[in-house]
Design a protein around this motif. Structure first.
Motif, PDB file in Angstrom:
ATOM      1  N   ILE A 233       0.834  -1.178   0.040  1.00  0.00           N
ATOM      2  CA  ILE A 233       0.046   0.082   0.212  1.00  0.00           C
ATOM      3  C   ILE A 233       0.792   1.277  -0.065  1.00  0.00           C
ATOM      4  O   ILE A 233       0.708   2.175  -0.619  1.00  0.00           O
ATOM      5  CB  ILE A 233      -0.894   0.017   1.404  1.00  0.00           C
ATOM      6  CG1 ILE A 233      -1.750  -1.281   1.103  1.00  0.00           C
ATOM      7  CG2 ILE A 233      -1.679   1.437   1.511  1.00  0.00           C
ATOM      8  CD1 ILE A 233      -2.902  -1.287   2.350  1.00  0.00           C
ATOM      9  N   ILE A 234       1.941   1.309   0.803  1.00  0.00           N
ATOM     10  CA  ILE A 234       2.889   2.325   0.874  1.00  0.00           C
ATOM     11  C   ILE A 234       3.359   2.624  -0.333  1.00  0.00           C
ATOM     12  O   ILE A 234       3.438   3.759  -0.834  1.00  0.00           O
ATOM     13  CB  ILE A 234       3.914   2.178   2.105  1.00  0.00           C
ATOM     14  CG1 ILE A 234       3.122   2.378   3.413  1.00  0.00           C
ATOM     15  CG2 ILE A 234       5.101   3.351   1.986  1.00  0.00           C
ATOM     16  CD1 ILE A 234       3.909   1.937   4.621  1.00  0.00           C
ATOM     17  N   ASN A 235       3.966   1.585  -1.143  1.00  0.00           N
ATOM     18  CA  ASN A 235       4.770   1.784  -2.266  1.00  0.00           C
ATOM     19  C   ASN A 235       3.642   2.118  -3.277  1.00  0.00           C
ATOM     20  O   ASN A 235       4.096   3.182  -4.338  1.00  0.00           O
ATOM     21  CB  ASN A 235       5.467   0.477  -2.792  1.00  0.00           C
ATOM     22  CG  ASN A 235       6.856   0.244  -1.750  1.00  0.00           C
ATOM     23  OD1 ASN A 235       7.473   1.253  -1.626  1.00  0.00           O
ATOM     24  ND2 ASN A 235       6.995  -0.824  -1.538  1.00  0.00           N
ATOM     25  N   ALA A 236       2.690   1.835  -3.643  1.00  0.00           N
ATOM     26  CA  ALA A 236       1.496   2.116  -4.393  1.00  0.00           C
ATOM     27  C   ALA A 236       1.320   3.641  -4.180  1.00  0.00           C
ATOM     28  O   ALA A 236       1.081   4.515  -5.231  1.00  0.00           O
ATOM     29  CB  ALA A 236       0.304   1.461  -4.393  1.00  0.00           C
ATOM     30  N   PHE A 237       1.292   4.250  -2.920  1.00  0.00           N
ATOM     31  CA  PHE A 237       0.921   5.517  -2.466  1.00  0.00           C
ATOM     32  C   PHE A 237       2.001   6.462  -3.216  1.00  0.00           C
ATOM     33  O   PHE A 237       1.888   7.422  -3.796  1.00  0.00           O
ATOM     34  CB  PHE A 237       0.493   5.702  -1.064  1.00  0.00           C
ATOM     35  CG  PHE A 237       0.142   6.987  -0.549  1.00  0.00           C
ATOM     36  CD1 PHE A 237      -0.857   7.250  -0.639  1.00  0.00           C
ATOM     37  CD2 PHE A 237       1.149   7.815  -0.053  1.00  0.00           C
ATOM     38  CE1 PHE A 237      -1.473   8.770  -0.350  1.00  0.00           C
ATOM     39  CE2 PHE A 237       0.709   8.966   0.742  1.00  0.00           C
ATOM     40  CZ  PHE A 237      -0.445   9.391   0.058  1.00  0.00           C
ATOM     41  N   LEU A 238       3.158   6.280  -2.743  1.00  0.00           N
ATOM     42  CA  LEU A 238       4.446   6.685  -3.296  1.00  0.00           C
ATOM     43  C   LEU A 238       4.490   6.735  -4.714  1.00  0.00           C
ATOM     44  O   LEU A 238       4.848   7.794  -5.490  1.00  0.00           O
ATOM     45  CB  LEU A 238       5.492   6.370  -2.722  1.00  0.00           C
ATOM     46  CG  LEU A 238       5.794   6.425  -1.084  1.00  0.00           C
ATOM     47  CD1 LEU A 238       7.069   5.867  -0.448  1.00  0.00           C
ATOM     48  CD2 LEU A 238       5.552   7.840  -0.572  1.00  0.00           C
ATOM     49  N   ASP A 239       4.297   5.701  -5.416  1.00  0.00           N
ATOM     50  CA  ASP A 239       4.395   5.404  -6.878  1.00  0.00           C
ATOM     51  C   ASP A 239       3.379   6.334  -7.602  1.00  0.00           C
ATOM     52  O   ASP A 239       3.526   6.933  -8.622  1.00  0.00           O
ATOM     53  CB  ASP A 239       4.202   4.070  -7.292  1.00  0.00           C
ATOM     54  CG  ASP A 239       5.320   3.069  -6.987  1.00  0.00           C
ATOM     55  OD1 ASP A 239       6.360   3.367  -6.479  1.00  0.00           O
ATOM     56  OD2 ASP A 239       5.116   1.921  -7.096  1.00  0.00           O
ATOM     57  N   ALA A 240       1.923   6.749  -6.929  1.00  0.00           N
ATOM     58  CA  ALA A 240       1.203   7.802  -7.560  1.00  0.00           C
ATOM     59  C   ALA A 240       1.490   8.926  -7.265  1.00  0.00           C
ATOM     60  O   ALA A 240       1.068   9.866  -7.803  1.00  0.00           O
ATOM     61  CB  ALA A 240       0.032   7.308  -6.973  1.00  0.00           C
ATOM     62  N   GLY A 241       2.926   9.359  -6.551  1.00  0.00           N
ATOM     63  CA  GLY A 241       3.257  10.776  -6.402  1.00  0.00           C
ATOM     64  C   GLY A 241       3.151  11.293  -5.155  1.00  0.00           C
ATOM     65  O   GLY A 241       3.260  12.618  -5.094  1.00  0.00           O
ATOM     66  N   HIS A 242       2.223  10.796  -4.151  1.00  0.00           N
ATOM     67  CA  HIS A 242       1.898  11.379  -2.877  1.00  0.00           C
ATOM     68  C   HIS A 242       3.107  11.003  -1.974  1.00  0.00           C
ATOM     69  O   HIS A 242       3.856  10.222  -2.114  1.00  0.00           O
ATOM     70  CB  HIS A 242       0.590  10.640  -2.240  1.00  0.00           C
ATOM     71  CG  HIS A 242      -0.423  10.552  -3.167  1.00  0.00           C
ATOM     72  ND1 HIS A 242      -1.104  11.574  -3.457  1.00  0.00           N
ATOM     73  CD2 HIS A 242      -1.244   9.781  -4.108  1.00  0.00           C
ATOM     74  CE1 HIS A 242      -2.518  11.608  -4.209  1.00  0.00           C
ATOM     75  NE2 HIS A 242      -2.210  10.232  -4.673  1.00  0.00           N
ATOM     76  N   ASN A 243       3.248  11.896  -0.873  1.00  0.00           N
ATOM     77  CA  ASN A 243       4.148  12.018   0.049  1.00  0.00           C
ATOM     78  C   ASN A 243       3.846  12.160   1.433  1.00  0.00           C
ATOM     79  O   ASN A 243       4.702  12.302   2.065  1.00  0.00           O
ATOM     80  CB  ASN A 243       5.112  13.155  -0.523  1.00  0.00           C
ATOM     81  CG  ASN A 243       4.797  14.402  -0.494  1.00  0.00           C
ATOM     82  OD1 ASN A 243       3.659  14.694  -0.261  1.00  0.00           O
ATOM     83  ND2 ASN A 243       5.495  15.529  -0.302  1.00  0.00           N
ATOM     84  N   PHE A 244       2.705  12.054   1.657  1.00  0.00           N
ATOM     85  CA  PHE A 244       2.368  12.330   2.994  1.00  0.00           C
ATOM     86  C   PHE A 244       1.782  11.207   3.679  1.00  0.00           C
ATOM     87  O   PHE A 244       0.619  10.519   3.336  1.00  0.00           O
ATOM     88  CB  PHE A 244       1.125  13.591   3.010  1.00  0.00           C
ATOM     89  CG  PHE A 244       0.577  14.040   4.297  1.00  0.00           C
ATOM     90  CD1 PHE A 244       1.382  13.955   5.338  1.00  0.00           C
ATOM     91  CD2 PHE A 244      -0.335  14.913   4.393  1.00  0.00           C
ATOM     92  CE1 PHE A 244       1.154  14.651   6.578  1.00  0.00           C
ATOM     93  CE2 PHE A 244      -0.808  15.473   5.531  1.00  0.00           C
ATOM     94  CZ  PHE A 244      -0.201  15.262   6.585  1.00  0.00           C
ATOM     95  N   ILE A 245       2.422  10.620   4.728  1.00  0.00           N
ATOM     96  CA  ILE A 245       2.142   9.509   5.391  1.00  0.00           C
ATOM     97  C   ILE A 245       1.765   9.862   7.083  1.00  0.00           C
ATOM     98  O   ILE A 245       2.626  10.271   7.568  1.00  0.00           O
ATOM     99  CB  ILE A 245       2.977   8.011   5.407  1.00  0.00           C
ATOM    100  CG1 ILE A 245       3.122   7.915   3.985  1.00  0.00           C
ATOM    101  CG2 ILE A 245       2.538   7.050   6.200  1.00  0.00           C
ATOM    102  CD1 ILE A 245       4.294   6.861   3.750  1.00  0.00           C
ATOM    103  N   ASP A 246       0.513   9.521   7.600  1.00  0.00           N
ATOM    104  CA  ASP A 246       0.326   9.896   8.677  1.00  0.00           C
ATOM    105  C   ASP A 246       0.677   8.682   9.694  1.00  0.00           C
ATOM    106  O   ASP A 246       0.324   7.739   9.748  1.00  0.00           O
ATOM    107  CB  ASP A 246      -1.175   9.798   8.906  1.00  0.00           C
ATOM    108  CG  ASP A 246      -1.714  10.233  10.324  1.00  0.00           C
ATOM    109  OD1 ASP A 246      -0.746  10.771  11.246  1.00  0.00           O
ATOM    110  OD2 ASP A 246      -2.886   9.934  10.853  1.00  0.00           O
TER     111      ASP A 246
END
Length: 99
Positions: free
Chosen positions: A41-54
């Motif tokens: 999930i984290i890698n997919a989120f970063l791959d999509a260009g997002h950078n904010f993890i709570d």
């Protein structure tokens, strides 16, 4: 995909409008997402260009994940740290530490 970013308050941090909540990462307490799936999930989120993890130190309590959330996020982003903005899990105690 176009990702929108905002500056967080007066901190100067630029974060994606979408934030990935890590509360359920772990296998104890109320957590329901094991490390393999959380990393995916984290890698997919970063791959999509997002950078904010709570990550928040409240997740370290027994009720949520017993500190596993921050540890999982830390291991998942270790090789991609420059892609993540904002707090990062501390290396030893699982508490959030400023970047």
């Amino acid at each position: 995909m176009n990702v929108d970013y905002r500056t967080m308050g007066r901190s100067g941090l630029t974060v994606s409008q979408a934030c990935l909540g890590a509360m359920n990462f772990g296998a104890v307490g109320l957590a329901s997402c094991d490390e393999t799936e959380a990393t995916r999930i984290i890698n997919a989120f970063l791959d999509a260009g997002h950078n904010f993890i709570d990550t928040a130190d409240i997740y370290s309590g027994d009720i949520y994940s017993g500190g596993q959330s921050e540890q999982i996020v830390g291991r998942a982003i270790a090789a991609r740290r420059d892609e993540v903005s904002g707090p990062a899990p501390g290396p030893l105690d699982g508490r959030a530490a400023p970047r």
